[in-house]
Design an enzyme around this catalytic site. Structure first.
Site, PDB file in Angstrom:
ATOM      1  CE  LYS A  62      -3.298  -1.101  -0.581  1.00 30.96           C
ATOM      2  NZ  LYS A  62      -3.479  -1.794  -1.892  1.00 30.96           N
ATOM      3  CG  HIS A 122       4.444  -6.364  -1.113  1.00 24.23           C
ATOM      4  ND1 HIS A 122       4.489  -5.208  -1.664  1.00 24.23           N
ATOM      5  CD2 HIS A 122       3.257  -6.663  -1.735  1.00 24.23           C
ATOM      6  CE1 HIS A 122       3.435  -4.695  -2.300  1.00 24.23           C
ATOM      7  NE2 HIS A 122       2.683  -5.547  -2.375  1.00 24.23           N
ATOM      8  CB  SER A 152      -3.849   2.508   2.164  1.00 28.10           C
ATOM      9  OG  SER A 152      -3.874   2.020   0.726  1.00 28.10           O
TER      10      SER A 152
END
Ligand code: A3P
Length: 307
Positions: A62, A122, A152
């Site tokens: 995010k 990630h 988010s």
């Protein structure tokens, strides 16, 4: 159904009974909590063979992954927007750790391509597949202030139904500051990549800088990639990567992904795209607690964020 979709707020949706087939609990792999399905493909991620010229785009979730991915793809294709519409962003920049039922995994997609490839990840820097380091692959990292990441991520957990139910905002807030969300601790992630940039070819960007002056940041990425493009092309890339343009672009906004992975009727992937949205979410007490968490976690680094 349309009426329900129109009048149910995200929190009403969140109260529906959990579909445990789609929403398995997080699992720990190499000490990192990840989406249950992702854990099943972990060995293939760790054994991934990088090649010369592969470029890794890494973020804590995010933080602007899709945004920077679209920018990089456009730069590498000299701002040709027809080419950037050749496929959805998750195919143009495959997500290394991605694994859900009935879709090719990130490693399957990447293994069919020849380097140089664009790779989204990630992963915390310590868990990158060894071959990415051995091949000295360049990396672009984007960091975002953690209060906006939290908000988010909370909305994303609702709509990306492969995540566990997030619970109330307060419950998710507690999990976030304890690092008990997918991909673990925000603070460790941003700090460890920050340290690593001293030793490796890493461009470390901030979401807030991209909001402040997108063209300036596009030029920084071009310089890092060794691409010289005319002012007209930079302007074209800028126009194609504004929040409005990307929200309307089906090849960038994830609306083409099956609803068993992301359900946009709960919350759109391209949600607000702003800096400071957290001000409408955190209570005064939560904000104070968050400031304490931030102060403690960031005491051992010179890395700072704008809230
Ligand atoms: P919000 O939920 O705050 O709106 P990621 O791609 O890492 O999952 O990050 C998603 C976040 O980046 C979402 O934030 C999304 O709206 C925002 N985003 C995506 N494209 C953007 C753009 N062109 N400009 C600003 N924000 C963007």
């Amino acid at each position: 159904f349309v009426i329900i979709a129109k009048y149910c707020t995200p929190s009403t949706w969140a109260n529906r009974p959990p579909d445990m087939a789609n929403r398995p609990p997080l699992r720990l792999v190499s000490g990192l909590p990840v989406v249950g399905h992702f854990a099943e493909n972990w060995e293939n991620v760790q054994c991934f063979q990088a090649g010369d010229g592969d470029l890794i785009i890494d973020t804590y979730p995010k933080s602007g992954t899709t945004w920077i991915s679209e920018i990089v793809d456009l730069i590498l294709h000299n701002g040709d927007t027809e080419k950037s519409k050749r496929g959805p962003i998750y195919e143009r920049v495959p997500f290394l750790e991605f694994a859900v039922p009935d879709m090719p995994t990130g490693t399957e997609i990447l293994n069919t391509r020849k380097p140089p490839r664009l790779i989204k990840s990630h992963l915390p820097v310590q868990l990158l597949p060894a071959s990415l380091l051995e091949k000295n692959c360049k990396a672009i990292y984007v960091a975002r202030n953690p209060k906006d990441v939290l908000v988010s991520y909370y909305n994303f957990y609702h709509m990306a139904v492969v995540h566990p139910e997030p619970g109330t905002f307060e419950e998710f807030f507690q999990k976030f500051i304890k690092g008990q969300v997918s991909f673990g601790s925000w603070a460790d992630h941003v700090k460890d990549w920050w340290k690593m940039r001293q030793h490796r070819d890493i461009l470390y960007l901030f979401y807030e800088d991209m909001i402040e002056d997108l063209k300036r940041e596009i030029r920084r990425v071009m310089k890092f990639l060794g691409k010289e493009l005319s002012e007209d092309i930079v302007e074209k890339i800028h126009q194609s990567t504004t929040f409005k343009a990307m929200k309307e672009n089906h090849m960038a906004n994830y609306t083409t992904i099956p609803s068993t992975v992301m359900d946009h009727t709960i919350s759109p992937f391209m949600r607000k795209g702003t800096h400071g949205d957290w001000k409408g979410y955190l209570t005064v007490a939560q904000n104070e607690l968050f400031d304490e968490y931030y102060k403690k976690e960031m005491a051992d680094t010179d890395l700072t964020f704008r809230f």
